[in-house]
Motif scaffolding. Structure first.
Motif, PDB file in Angstrom:
ATOM      1  N   UNK A  53       0.829  -1.206   0.000  1.00 29.18           N
ATOM      2  CA  UNK A  53       0.000   0.000   0.000  1.00 29.18           C
ATOM      3  C   UNK A  53       0.866   1.259   0.000  1.00 29.18           C
ATOM      4  N   UNK A  54       1.891   1.277   0.833  1.00 30.07           N
ATOM      5  CA  UNK A  54       2.777   2.443   0.891  1.00 30.07           C
ATOM      6  C   UNK A  54       3.463   2.636  -0.463  1.00 30.07           C
ATOM      7  N   UNK A  55       3.898   1.552  -1.080  1.00 30.72           N
ATOM      8  CA  UNK A  55       4.552   1.630  -2.391  1.00 30.72           C
ATOM      9  C   UNK A  55       3.582   2.161  -3.447  1.00 30.72           C
ATOM     10  N   UNK A  56       2.348   1.700  -3.424  1.00 35.66           N
ATOM     11  CA  UNK A  56       1.344   2.162  -4.395  1.00 35.66           C
ATOM     12  C   UNK A  56       1.065   3.652  -4.252  1.00 35.66           C
ATOM     13  N   UNK A  57       0.979   4.114  -3.009  1.00 35.66           N
ATOM     14  CA  UNK A  57       0.629   5.513  -2.749  1.00 35.66           C
ATOM     15  C   UNK A  57       1.836   6.448  -2.735  1.00 35.66           C
ATOM     16  N   UNK A  58       3.029   5.887  -2.665  1.00 32.15           N
ATOM     17  CA  UNK A  58       4.311   6.623  -2.577  1.00 32.15           C
ATOM     18  C   UNK A  58       4.513   7.251  -1.203  1.00 32.15           C
ATOM     19  N   UNK A  59       3.495   7.870  -0.630  1.00 40.29           N
ATOM     20  CA  UNK A  59       3.535   8.335   0.756  1.00 40.29           C
ATOM     21  C   UNK A  59       2.108   8.358   1.276  1.00 40.29           C
ATOM     22  N   UNK A  60       1.953   7.973   2.546  1.00 39.95           N
ATOM     23  CA  UNK A  60       0.618   7.793   3.094  1.00 39.95           C
ATOM     24  C   UNK A  60       0.660   7.958   4.612  1.00 39.95           C
ATOM     25  N   UNK A  61      -0.408   8.487   5.182  1.00 44.09           N
ATOM     26  CA  UNK A  61      -0.475   8.658   6.639  1.00 44.09           C
ATOM     27  C   UNK A  61      -0.979   7.376   7.290  1.00 44.09           C
ATOM     28  N   UNK A  62      -0.726   7.258   8.578  1.00 44.95           N
ATOM     29  CA  UNK A  62      -1.189   6.082   9.317  1.00 44.95           C
ATOM     30  C   UNK A  62      -2.715   6.009   9.290  1.00 44.95           C
ATOM     31  N   UNK A  63      -3.378   7.159   9.321  1.00 42.17           N
ATOM     32  CA  UNK A  63      -4.849   7.170   9.275  1.00 42.17           C
ATOM     33  C   UNK A  63      -5.341   6.581   7.954  1.00 42.17           C
ATOM     34  N   UNK A  88      12.859  -0.367   6.807  1.00 45.61           N
ATOM     35  CA  UNK A  88      12.285  -0.495   5.472  1.00 45.61           C
ATOM     36  C   UNK A  88      11.264   0.586   5.139  1.00 45.61           C
ATOM     37  N   UNK A  89      10.764   1.267   6.168  1.00 45.89           N
ATOM     38  CA  UNK A  89       9.950   2.458   5.940  1.00 45.89           C
ATOM     39  C   UNK A  89      10.514   3.583   6.802  1.00 45.89           C
ATOM     40  N   UNK A  90      10.234   4.783   6.376  1.00 43.34           N
ATOM     41  CA  UNK A  90      10.629   5.943   7.171  1.00 43.34           C
ATOM     42  C   UNK A  90       9.468   6.931   7.159  1.00 43.34           C
ATOM     43  N   UNK A  91       9.575   7.930   8.004  1.00 43.31           N
ATOM     44  CA  UNK A  91       8.507   8.930   8.099  1.00 43.31           C
ATOM     45  C   UNK A  91       9.001  10.261   7.568  1.00 43.31           C
ATOM     46  N   UNK A  92       8.041  11.026   7.107  1.00 43.80           N
ATOM     47  CA  UNK A  92       8.319  12.342   6.546  1.00 43.80           C
ATOM     48  C   UNK A  92       7.218  13.285   7.029  1.00 43.80           C
ATOM     49  N   UNK A  93       7.600  14.339   7.738  1.00 42.98           N
ATOM     50  CA  UNK A  93       6.610  15.281   8.253  1.00 42.98           C
ATOM     51  C   UNK A  93       6.309  16.346   7.209  1.00 42.98           C
ATOM     52  N   UNK A  94       5.014  16.634   7.058  1.00 41.57           N
ATOM     53  CA  UNK A  94       4.559  17.705   6.179  1.00 41.57           C
ATOM     54  C   UNK A  94       3.472  18.453   6.939  1.00 41.57           C
ATOM     55  N   UNK A  95       3.878  19.538   7.594  1.00 44.48           N
ATOM     56  CA  UNK A  95       2.944  20.271   8.454  1.00 44.48           C
ATOM     57  C   UNK A  95       2.559  19.414   9.634  1.00 44.48           C
ATOM     58  N   UNK A  96       1.259  19.219   9.828  1.00 40.70           N
ATOM     59  CA  UNK A  96       0.812  18.405  10.960  1.00 40.70           C
ATOM     60  C   UNK A  96       0.700  16.921  10.608  1.00 40.70           C
TER      61      UNK A  96
END
Length: 119
Positions: A53-63, A88-96
């Motif tokens: 799912x993360x690969x399909x969306x490229x970036x996605x929130x936990x929600x 294998x995954x990392x996080x990226x903050x964008x605003x909130x």
């Protein structure tokens, strides 16, 4: 005569001698355990679904993840934490918002390691 040596601090190495003067094997059990945890992180059906799912969306929130996969938030977060710890995954903050992204470099490293292991 077999002589394998791992490069690790002595406290993490163990020497196994099968027959005197024939075979000495030094294994870094800390690294072996760490490698097993990383492979175990990938060898789980739900975590594989998360990665897809993360690969399909490229970036996605936990929600978005737990809604799309119909999971409890705590379950999604727990499995994402395992994938983060494995690198294998990392996080990226964008605003909130905090987005999860695939760490392709790490996936390639793991893939190369596994290919060498089974070759």
């Amino acid at each position: 005569m077999t002589n394998l040596t791992a490069t690790a601090p002595p406290e993490h190495q163990q020497t196994l001698q099968h027959t005197p003067n024939v075979s000495t094997i030094k294994i870094d059990y800390y690294s072996v355990k760490k490698a097993a945890l990383i492979l175990r992180a990938l060898n789980h059906k739900l975590r594989q679904q998360l990665l897809k799912l993360i690969e399909e969306e490229k970036k996605i929130t936990v929600t978005e993840i737990y809604v799309r996969l119909r999971l409890e938030q705590s379950v999604a977060s727990q499995h994402l934490a395992i994938l983060r710890k494995a690198g294998v995954v990392s996080t990226q903050r964008d605003g909130k918002f905090i987005f999860y992204i695939i760490n392709h470099k790490r996936i390639d490293e793991i893939s190369n390691f596994v290919n060498e292991l089974v070759a």
